[in-house]
Motif scaffolding. Structure first.
Motif, PDB file in Angstrom:
ATOM      1  N   GLN A   1       0.808  -1.219   0.000  1.00  0.00           N
ATOM      2  CA  GLN A   1       0.000   0.000   0.000  1.00  0.00           C
ATOM      3  C   GLN A   1       0.842   1.270   0.000  1.00  0.00           C
ATOM      4  N   GLY A   2       2.143   1.155   0.326  1.00  0.00           N
ATOM      5  CA  GLY A   2       2.996   2.341   0.419  1.00  0.00           C
ATOM      6  C   GLY A   2       3.477   2.821  -0.933  1.00  0.00           C
ATOM      7  N   ALA A   3       3.268   4.097  -1.221  1.00  0.00           N
ATOM      8  CA  ALA A   3       3.669   4.657  -2.522  1.00  0.00           C
ATOM      9  C   ALA A   3       5.180   4.815  -2.634  1.00  0.00           C
ATOM     10  N   ASP A   4       5.871   5.004  -1.504  1.00  0.00           N
ATOM     11  CA  ASP A   4       7.312   5.238  -1.525  1.00  0.00           C
ATOM     12  C   ASP A   4       8.128   3.967  -1.280  1.00  0.00           C
ATOM     13  N   ASN A   5       7.458   2.849  -1.101  1.00  0.00           N
ATOM     14  CA  ASN A   5       8.172   1.597  -0.857  1.00  0.00           C
ATOM     15  C   ASN A   5       8.724   1.029  -2.156  1.00  0.00           C
ATOM     16  N   ASN A   6       9.806   0.264  -2.049  1.00  0.00           N
ATOM     17  CA  ASN A   6      10.359  -0.397  -3.223  1.00  0.00           C
ATOM     18  C   ASN A   6       9.374  -1.428  -3.762  1.00  0.00           C
ATOM     19  N   PRO A   7       9.388  -1.674  -5.076  1.00  0.00           N
ATOM     20  CA  PRO A   7       8.466  -2.674  -5.642  1.00  0.00           C
ATOM     21  C   PRO A   7       8.622  -4.025  -4.942  1.00  0.00           C
ATOM     22  N   LEU A   8       7.505  -4.677  -4.702  1.00  0.00           N
ATOM     23  CA  LEU A   8       7.484  -5.943  -3.975  1.00  0.00           C
ATOM     24  C   LEU A   8       7.688  -7.099  -4.948  1.00  0.00           C
ATOM     25  N   LEU A   9       8.658  -7.971  -4.653  1.00  0.00           N
ATOM     26  CA  LEU A   9       8.975  -9.122  -5.500  1.00  0.00           C
ATOM     27  C   LEU A   9       8.723 -10.409  -4.721  1.00  0.00           C
ATOM     28  N   ILE A  10       7.938 -11.315  -5.315  1.00  0.00           N
ATOM     29  CA  ILE A  10       7.606 -12.592  -4.676  1.00  0.00           C
ATOM     30  C   ILE A  10       7.891 -13.719  -5.662  1.00  0.00           C
ATOM     31  N   PHE A  11       8.466 -14.798  -5.144  1.00  0.00           N
ATOM     32  CA  PHE A  11       8.635 -16.025  -5.922  1.00  0.00           C
ATOM     33  C   PHE A  11       7.566 -17.015  -5.432  1.00  0.00           C
ATOM     34  N   PRO A  12       6.412 -17.047  -6.089  1.00  0.00           N
ATOM     35  CA  PRO A  12       5.261 -17.795  -5.537  1.00  0.00           C
ATOM     36  C   PRO A  12       5.413 -19.312  -5.566  1.00  0.00           C
ATOM     37  N   GLU A  13       6.416 -19.843  -6.269  1.00  0.00           N
ATOM     38  CA  GLU A  13       6.644 -21.285  -6.206  1.00  0.00           C
ATOM     39  C   GLU A  13       7.140 -21.711  -4.827  1.00  0.00           C
ATOM     40  N   GLY A  14       7.782 -20.785  -4.117  1.00  0.00           N
ATOM     41  CA  GLY A  14       8.208 -21.053  -2.753  1.00  0.00           C
ATOM     42  C   GLY A  14       9.473 -21.878  -2.631  1.00  0.00           C
ATOM     43  N   THR A  15      10.064 -22.284  -3.738  1.00  0.00           N
ATOM     44  CA  THR A  15      11.289 -23.077  -3.719  1.00  0.00           C
ATOM     45  C   THR A  15      11.951 -22.973  -5.084  1.00  0.00           C
ATOM     46  N   CYS A  16      13.211 -23.398  -5.152  1.00  0.00           N
ATOM     47  CA  CYS A  16      13.945 -23.339  -6.420  1.00  0.00           C
ATOM     48  C   CYS A  16      13.601 -24.557  -7.279  1.00  0.00           C
ATOM     49  N   VAL A  17      13.246 -24.310  -8.527  1.00  0.00           N
ATOM     50  CA  VAL A  17      12.930 -25.353  -9.504  1.00  0.00           C
ATOM     51  C   VAL A  17      13.945 -25.236 -10.641  1.00  0.00           C
ATOM     52  N   ASN A  18      14.182 -26.325 -11.362  1.00  0.00           N
ATOM     53  CA  ASN A  18      15.338 -26.392 -12.265  1.00  0.00           C
ATOM     54  C   ASN A  18      15.193 -25.656 -13.596  1.00  0.00           C
ATOM     55  N   ASN A  19      14.247 -24.721 -13.701  1.00  0.00           N
ATOM     56  CA  ASN A  19      14.092 -23.881 -14.888  1.00  0.00           C
ATOM     57  C   ASN A  19      13.643 -24.656 -16.123  1.00  0.00           C
ATOM     58  N   GLN A  20      13.156 -25.871 -15.898  1.00  0.00           N
ATOM     59  CA  GLN A  20      12.521 -26.636 -16.965  1.00  0.00           C
ATOM     60  C   GLN A  20      11.047 -26.854 -16.674  1.00  0.00           C
ATOM     61  N   TYR A  21      10.682 -26.791 -15.390  1.00  0.00           N
ATOM     62  CA  TYR A  21       9.314 -27.050 -14.953  1.00  0.00           C
ATOM     63  C   TYR A  21       8.825 -25.887 -14.097  1.00  0.00           C
ATOM     64  N   SER A  22       7.519 -25.843 -13.910  1.00  0.00           N
ATOM     65  CA  SER A  22       6.894 -24.850 -13.054  1.00  0.00           C
ATOM     66  C   SER A  22       5.952 -25.562 -12.099  1.00  0.00           C
ATOM     67  N   VAL A  23       6.209 -25.425 -10.776  1.00  0.00           N
ATOM     68  CA  VAL A  23       5.333 -26.042  -9.782  1.00  0.00           C
ATOM     69  C   VAL A  23       4.252 -25.039  -9.385  1.00  0.00           C
ATOM     70  N   MET A  24       3.323 -25.473  -8.563  1.00  0.00           N
ATOM     71  CA  MET A  24       2.154 -24.661  -8.210  1.00  0.00           C
ATOM     72  C   MET A  24       2.576 -23.364  -7.522  1.00  0.00           C
TER      73      MET A  24
END
Length: 370
Positions: free
Chosen positions: A225-248
Motif C-alpha cells: 500500500q505504500g507509494a514510496d516503498n520499493n516494488p514488492l517481489l515474490i517467488f510464488p513457487e516457494g522453492t527453487c525449480v530447475n528452470n525446466q518445470y513450473s510447480v504450483m
C-alpha cells in the motif's frame, strides 16, 4: 511449408519423450494386455493393482524431475582454453572484491550518518544495493537480456517470477531495487539479509514457523500500500525449480488486491546450470560454481500487468499468471506443491494420487473400447 512441418514433428517428438510410458514403471512380469474382445470390468480389476504401482512410480518421477540438476560438462580443460579460464576466474574474483570494497566504503557511512534524512538515505542505499548486485552479475560474466519496460515504484502492485536460484533476485535487483519475500538463511547470507537487504524493505520468514505466515501476510499488505516503498517481489513457487518445470504458485501474492506484474526468467544452460539445489549444495559453493564457469546467460521478460477478473478466485488467478510465465519462459507445468521437496507427502496423499492416476488410465481404456 516443409520447415514448419519439421518443427511440428520435432516438438511433438519432444513431448512424447517427456511423457512417461506406463509399461516402463510396471513391476516385472506385468504388462497391459490388449483385450481380445470387449473390455470387461473383470479385466480392469485384474490390471488395477499393477496400474496403481505404476502410478506411484510416475508420481515420484514427475515430482523429482522438477529438482534435478544437470551434471556439469568438463569441456574447458585443454591446452589453449585452460589459461584463459584461469585468467577469467582471477579477473572475476578481483571484480567481486573491488565491488565489495566500493560498496562497504559507501554503504556504512550512508547507513549510519544519514539516519536523520530517511528519504536521502533510502535513495542512496537503494542505488548501492543495485550496484553490488551488478558486481555480482559481472563476477559470473553475466550476459542478461531484459525485455519489456523497467519496473517502477507504484502503490498496489506486486511482481512475481519463477524461481531457479537466489541469483534470480540478484539479476532482477541490479535493474530495480525490489523488496523481496525470502526464506531466512543462516551464515553470511543471513547476515546480509538482516543488515544490507533490510534497507530495501525485504521481508523474511521461516517455513517451520507457522506464526511467520500471519506476520508475513500483514507485512505484505502494508508494504504493497505504500507509494514510496520499493516494488514488492515474490517467488510464488516457494522453492527453487530447475528452470525446466513450473510447480504450483502459492496464492498469497494473489489475494492482496494488487495488480500482479509477471516476470519470466529463462537461463541458457550452454555454459552452466543456474539451478541451485539447496539440499545438495550450499549457496557459497553455488556462487563458486557460477564464478568458475564461462558465463551465466539468461533472458528476463517483464510481462503485461494482470488484475483479478470478476468471479475469479485467487487460486485461479495464480494459475493464470503461472500459465503466462510458463509459456514465455518455455516451462512445463506440473501439478505439484514445491514444499513437498522439504517434506515428503504422507502415505494417504500418495495413495490418493496413485488411485486417481489409475482411475484416469482405466477411464481412458474404457473410452478407447467404446
Amino acid at each position: 511449408m516443409n520447415s514448419s512441418e519439421g518443427k511440428l514433428k520435432s516438438s511433438s517428438s519432444e513431448l512424447d519423450l517427456d511423457r512417461p510410458n506406463i509399461e516402463d514403471y510396471l513391476p516385472s512380469g506385468s504388462s497391459i494386455q490388449e483385450p481380445h474382445g470387449k473390455l470387461r470390468l473383470r479385466d480392469l480389476l485384474d490390471i488395477s493393482p499393477a496400474l496403481t504401482e505404476a502410478a506411484g512410480a510416475i508420481v515420484d518421477d514427475s515430482f523429482t524431475r522438477c529438482f534435478k540438476s544437470n551434471p556439469p560438462e568438463l569441456w574447458n580443460w585443454n591446452v589453449y582454453l585452460f589459461p584463459l579460464w584461469c585468467c577469467g576466474v582471477v579477473f572475476r574474483a578481483l571484480v567481486l572484491t573491488i565491488g565489495w570494497i566500493i560498496f562497504l566504503s559507501c554503504f556504512i557511512p550512508v547507513h549510519f550518518l544519514l539516519k536523520g534524512n530517511d528519504n536521502l538515505r533510502k535513495k542512496m542505499e537503494r542505488a548501492l544495493v543495485e550496484l553490488i548486485c551488478s558486481f555480482f552479475v559481472a563476477s559470473w560474466t553475466g550476459v542478461v537480456k531484459y525485455h519489456g519496460p523497467r519496473p517502477s515504484m507504484r502503490p498496489k502492485q506486486v511482481f512475481v517470477a519463477n524461481h531457479t536460484s537466489m541469483i534470480d533476485f540478484i539479476i532482477l535487483e541490479q535493474m530495480t531495487a525490489f523488496a523481496v519475500i525470502m526464506q531466512k538463511h543462516p551464515g553470511w547470507v543471513g547476515l546480509l539479509q538482516s543488515t544490507i537487504l533490510e534497507s530495501v524493505g525485504c521481508i523474511w520468514f521461516n517455513r517451520s514457523e507457522a506464526k511467520d505466515r500471519e506476520i508475513v501476510t500483514r507485512k505484505l499488505r502494508e508494504h504493497s500500500q505504500g507509494a514510496d516503498n520499493n516494488p514488492l517481489l515474490i517467488f510464488p513457487e516457494g522453492t527453487c525449480v530447475n528452470n525446466q518445470y513450473s510447480v504450483m504458485f502459492k496464492k498469497g501474492a494473489f489475494e492482496l488486491g494488487c495488480t500482479v506484474c509477471p516476470i519470466a526468467i529463462k537461463y541458457n544452460k550452454i555454459f552452466v546450470d543456474a539451478f541451485w539445489n539447496s539440499r545438495k549444495q550450499s549457496f557459497t559453493m553455488h556462487l563458486l560454481q557460477l564464478m568458475t564457469s564461462w558465463a551465466v546467460v539468461c533472458d528476463v521478460w517483464y510481462l503485461e500487468p494482470q488484475n483479478l477478473r470478476p468471479g475469479e478466485t485467487p487460486i485461479e488467478f495464480a494459475e493464470r499468471i503461472r500459465d503466462i510465465i510458463s509459456v514465455r519462459a518455455g516451462l512445463k507445468k506440473v501439478p505439484w506443491d514445491g514444499y513437498l521437496k522439504y517434506s515428503r507427502p504422507s502415505p494417504k496423499h500418495r495413495e490418493r494420487k496413485q488411485q486417481s492416476f489409475a482411475e484416469s488410465v482405466l477411464r481412458g481404456l474404457e473410452l478407447e473400447e467404446k
